[in-house]
Design a protein around this motif. Structure first.
Motif, PDB file in Angstrom:
ATOM      1  N   ALA A 141     -75.278  18.341 -10.393  1.00 17.49           N
ATOM      2  CA  ALA A 141     -75.232  17.233  -9.440  1.00 17.49           C
ATOM      3  C   ALA A 141     -73.876  16.540  -9.422  1.00 17.49           C
ATOM      4  O   ALA A 141     -73.438  16.074  -8.381  1.00 17.49           O
ATOM      5  CB  ALA A 141     -76.327  16.221  -9.776  1.00 17.49           C
ATOM      6  N   ILE A 196     -82.545  11.838  -6.320  1.00 19.24           N
ATOM      7  CA  ILE A 196     -81.929  13.046  -5.772  1.00 19.24           C
ATOM      8  C   ILE A 196     -81.399  13.921  -6.907  1.00 19.24           C
ATOM      9  O   ILE A 196     -80.743  13.437  -7.821  1.00 19.24           O
ATOM     10  CB  ILE A 196     -80.807  12.636  -4.788  1.00 19.24           C
ATOM     11  N   GLY A 197     -81.766  15.195  -6.876  1.00 23.16           N
ATOM     12  CA  GLY A 197     -81.295  16.103  -7.920  1.00 23.16           C
ATOM     13  C   GLY A 197     -81.961  15.897  -9.260  1.00 23.16           C
ATOM     14  O   GLY A 197     -81.546  16.461 -10.263  1.00 23.16           O
ATOM     15  N   LEU A 356     -77.184  20.674  -2.663  1.00 24.50           N
ATOM     16  CA  LEU A 356     -76.795  19.505  -3.465  1.00 24.50           C
ATOM     17  C   LEU A 356     -75.681  19.824  -4.440  1.00 24.50           C
ATOM     18  O   LEU A 356     -75.098  18.926  -5.032  1.00 24.50           O
ATOM     19  CB  LEU A 356     -77.994  19.003  -4.273  1.00 24.50           C
TER      20      LEU A 356
ATOM     21  N   MET B 179     -72.850   7.416  -7.510  1.00 19.99           N
ATOM     22  CA  MET B 179     -73.553   8.488  -6.831  1.00 19.99           C
ATOM     23  C   MET B 179     -74.444   7.920  -5.735  1.00 19.99           C
ATOM     24  O   MET B 179     -75.239   7.031  -5.971  1.00 19.99           O
ATOM     25  CB  MET B 179     -74.395   9.239  -7.852  1.00 19.99           C
ATOM     26  N   ASN B 181     -77.524   7.596  -3.688  1.00 20.94           N
ATOM     27  CA  ASN B 181     -78.829   7.988  -4.216  1.00 20.94           C
ATOM     28  C   ASN B 181     -79.733   8.719  -3.230  1.00 20.94           C
ATOM     29  O   ASN B 181     -80.884   8.972  -3.516  1.00 20.94           O
ATOM     30  CB  ASN B 181     -79.555   6.804  -4.865  1.00 20.94           C
ATOM     31  N   GLY B 184     -76.845  12.347  -3.208  1.00 20.08           N
ATOM     32  CA  GLY B 184     -76.238  12.714  -4.476  1.00 20.08           C
ATOM     33  C   GLY B 184     -74.734  12.883  -4.404  1.00 20.08           C
ATOM     34  O   GLY B 184     -74.128  13.442  -5.310  1.00 20.08           O
TER      35      GLY B 184
END
Lengths: 358, 494
Positions: A141, A196-197, A356, B179, B181, B184
């Motif tokens: 990430a 996320i991720g 991603l 980052m 959110n 990412g």
């Protein structure tokens, strides 16, 4: 004249402070352990109050441990579930090794800061890092200076798995019905995840890919808020662990359809696993273990492994883990490495598929 | 059961636990950089060996005390001890400048206890109802609330709206670091791992307020400006109490409501209540100059969130903020699984906790009022001694948050920036407000769009979200509308 003097004085104070900080910054390696020690005495006192039997004399251990102290770097924040487990184990590890064992949290940047710091620790037995599953996802990430290969695995102590949980009043009662419904309503199923991720995001993506369904992934700030969104009817499903949705299941707002574990979970024996239903690739282990900085000598790793097993098998920790819903899952260094290698591939594939990857 | 509960609560160990918790909480809250969450997390292992209700009441005591304790430093040295007290200094510090620090502390104490007790009553009476309501809050609603919160910048800007908006924008820009959110993507991190999680909030807060205030005070020392160490009044007057009780009532209820929403806590509720009081006030222009309502509103509101945050925790097992998230862990340790079943299986424990919560607020009132003669002495400490001590506390606090040395750098840089902004007449509160609410607004806005698959209709179709957004729009446009009306009237008159 007066103004300029005042200004210079203020400026000097600023410069002085900056110099102080830079000076300390350069001497970081000598400064930090001290600061940690200071910070830890407090916590340790608390712990010895809690478990008087853990109050052992230094040097009273069962092995002749070469280092003077063992620092466990815990990337997640203090007070959380992961932190609790390591803090509970620390006194028992201390008992075995006979040197002080301190837990230091280095939270931030989704565990990246803790792992990054842990990988740079000296490889002489003074430091280990708490290995949690974010170790695999974070390198995909973000731009970080570590992967799981930056560490020597020692042992895994606990694992948990995801489960597919949906609203209690949803029209599907099994995993097959859910998949069928999702196929009939492409793009309408929203699966909430913990960010996320995050591990649960990757699990959900991996499940959707294997089941061939088109879903929307909604990231929340953690598994808790994702569960809340499910209970409030704002998403259709969550892939988080059964413990994390326990309250919603008990309050009749949610039902679990299947677990994504290698075998049925002992606490939920009636729930089928995804593997039984033909989705065997959808398994991610949310593990908690120990890794050491790369290059830590074999004999030290051996002693640490014995110490972790000693702690894990002690009646106190057994009771603690049962009460706190931590499933014991011991893996030796080779088994642990194998697990990380297998799952690292899944993270890699899904990060690419989701677009991603950094 | 009633007698069991009474017996539990009024036993010596329980009262001692509550007392100790409140004392520790006040100290944690008053120290810049040490937060209520940290206090609860640190003391939690100590409670494992205690009886469940005693251990949990100790932690609740810390929670209640810390939220109040933040106001002490906010009033006395213009530094919020906790993020929740960031709104308190707007009117609290002007009191100190007037030499009435004691009066402001008294008002803050009464308002905090009042807000806490109101939230306790609501917790006991309608917790399950409010919890169901809070569950209906999701991303679009929280976005609406955050947007409304950001519109408050206009009312906390002080003399210059333009400078306030510039500060607010700076805060929003700072909140973008880290980052993203939803996708990412790393923003403004310059390849640094440290920045990829965004700036830690506490070091920025401590630097902006405490450190910059220290720099300003250093100037005072060299300029030999008049020291403010005369204290003319130690207790609030009867008139003060008469003025603030409606404020406490409104702010307490508002705080409880906002506290019950998962994801919103004392920091935002304090600002919202401050803004609300300013709007309903007959003399809004006096806010910011040191008036009782300006201290009472944020204090009643942030202590109102304590009971509010316990509502979803106890009834649904959902923590309303970071403090209750740690408390949830403490409940689990004692095998008390929060949720509807808790009230059935462990009714005496739950009601003991309710009663203990009320007592914690009363203990806080007594401690606060009797301790304030001691607290105000901080103002009389010679600056040459006080300032180095504050700087040490700031440094330790910033480090302790994440055990990360770089956070001290953040604190120092924030301090220098805060100093120059203060010199330039830029208000600092909008920066803090934007730092709290920026990520909340952005994250939830985009989360809403993910939920609706890109359709903006989600903000209109959901009534509560639409209502919040409408209120925010009115709040923003009101000064313009007012100016137009005044203009029209003037033309008519001439």
């Amino acid at each position: 004249m007066k103004i300029s003097r005042k200004f210079i004085m203020t400026l000097m104070a600023l410069v002085l402070m900056a110099a102080l900080v830079v000076g300390c910054g350069n001497g970081k390696s000598t400064e930090e352990p001290e600061a940690n020690e200071g910070n830890q005495t407090e916590v340790e006192d608390v712990e010895t109050d809690d478990e008087p039997e853990a109050d052992v004399e230094v040097g009273d251990g069962k092995v002749d441990y070469p280092a003077k102290q063992l620092t466990i770097t815990v990337p997640p924040a203090a007070g959380g579930g992961t932190d609790l487990l390591y803090r509970a184990m620390a006194p028992k590890i201390q008992e075995y090794l006979g040197v002080p064992v301190v837990v230091v949290n280095k939270p931030g940047a989704g565990c990246a800061i803790g792992f990054s710091a842990g990988a740079k620790d000296p490889a002489d037995g003074t430091s280990v890092t708490a290995a949690v599953a974010e170790m695999l996802s974070v390198p995909y990430a973000a731009e970080v200076d570590f992967t799981y290969e930056s560490f020597d695995p020692i042992a895994n102590v606990n694992s948990c798995y995801g489960a597919l949980t949906v609203a209690a009043d949803a029209p599907y009662d099994t995993l097959e019905e859910f998949i069928e419904y999702a196929k009939e309503h492409p793009g309408e199923i929203r699966i909430g995840n913990s960010g996320i991720g995050s591990n649960w995001h990757i699990l959900a993506a991996s499940f959707a890919a294997e089941a061939g369904i088109d879903v929307v992934h909604v990231p929340f700030d953690g598994a808790g808020p994702a569960g809340v969104a499910l209970a409030g009817g704002h998403v259709e499903a969550v892939p988080v662990s059964p413990q994390e949705v326990d309250v919603h299941v008990k309050s009749g707002k949610a039902k679990i359809l299947a677990t994504f574990s290698p075998e049925r979970l002992p606490e939920l024996p009636d729930l089928p696993t995804g593997k039984e239903l033909g989705y065997g690739n959808t398994i991610l282990t949310i593990y908690r273990g120990f890794v050491a900085p790369l290059g830590t000598p074999e004999d030290i790793k051996q002693m640490l492994d014995e110490a972790f097993q000693y702690a894990l098998d002690s009646p106190e920790i057994t009771k603690f883990m049962e009460e706190q819903n931590f499933a014991k899952h011991y893996l030796s260094d080779d088994e642990f490495l194998e697990l990380m290698e297998r799952e690292d591939k899944i993270y890699g594939e899904q990060f690419d598929a989701l677009g991603l990857s950094k | 059961m009633f007698s069991t509960v009474l017996g539990n609560v009024f036993s010596i160990p329980t009262l001692m636990a509550i007392f100790a918790g409140v004392v520790m909480g006040i100290s944690f809250g008053a120290m810049p950089g040490l937060t209520s969450t940290m206090g609860i997390a640190l003391l939690m292992p100590l409670t494992f060996a205690m009886k469940p209700e005693i251990g949990i009441l100790l932690l609740i005591g810390i929670f209640v005390g810390a939220i109040y304790g933040g106001s002490i430093t906010a009033i006395l040295i213009n530094t919020p001890g906790t993020p929740s007290a960031a709104a308190t200094l707007l009117d609290g510090y002007p009191f100190t400048l007037k030499g009435e620090a004691g009066r402001a502390l008294g008002i803050a104490t009464v308002a905090s206890a009042g807000g806490g007790i109101i939230s306790g009553v609501i917790l006991i009476l309608i917790a399950p109802l409010l919890a169901e309501f809070a569950l209906r809050f999701s991303a679009p609603e929280i976005f609406g609330l955050a947007l409304f919160g950001i519109s408050i910048i206009a009312s906390i800007s002080g003399d210059s709206l333009v400078k306030g908006l510039m500060s607010g924008t700076l805060g929003l820009i700072l909140s973008l670091i880290g980052m993203d959110n939803i996708t990412g993507y790393a923003r403004f991190t310059f390849g640094s791992t440290f920045l990829s999680g965004g700036l830690a909030f506490i070091p920025v807060l401590v630097g902006l307020f405490a450190l910059s205030q220290c720099f300003v005070s250093i100037e005072d020392i060299f300029e030999k400006r008049a020291e403010i160490n005369k204290i003319t009044r130690a207790l609030p007057t009867k008139e003060d109490l008469k003025t603030i009780w409606p404020t406490i009532l409104r702010a307490g209820v508002m705080g409880t409501f906002i506290g019950s929403i998962p994801g919103a806590g004392g920091d935002i509720s304090a600002f919202v209540s401050y803004d609300m009081e300013k709007r309903v006030s007959k003399h809004p222009e006096k806010f910011g100059t040191g008036i009782p309502e300006g201290v009472a509103a944020p204090e009643a509101s942030n202590n109102g969130t304590t009971g509010g945050a316990l509502i979803p925790l106890l009834t649904l097992g959902i923590p309303g903020d970071s403090n209750t998230a740690v408390l949830l862990g403490a409940f689990m340790v004692h095998n008390l699984i929060p949720g509807p079943q808790l009230f059935v299986d462990h009714a005496p424990t739950v009601y003991t906790i309710f009663a203990g919560f009320m007592i914690a607020n009363i203990v806080m009132l007594i401690l606060g009022l009797s301790g304030q003669r001691l607290f105000v002495k901080v103002v009389s400490i010679p600056k040459q001694v006080l300032i180095p001590s504050i700087i040490v506390l700031c440094t330790v606090g910033s480090f302790a948050i994440n055990n990360n040395f770089k956070d001290i750098m953040v604190m120092l840089v924030a301090g220098v920036i805060g100093y120059f902004l203060t010199k330039g007449g830029f208000p600092l509160s909008p920066i803090v407000l934007a730092l709290i609410l920026g990520p909340m607004a952005e994250g939830n806005f985009r989360r809403s769009l993910v939920m609706s698959q890109g359709s903006y209709a989600i903000f209109v179709q959901r009534p509560m979200a639409a209502a919040f957004i409408a209120v925010a729009a009115i709040a923003l446009l009101y000064p313009i509308i007012k100016a137009i009306i005044v203009n029209v009237r003037r033309k008519e008159a001439s």
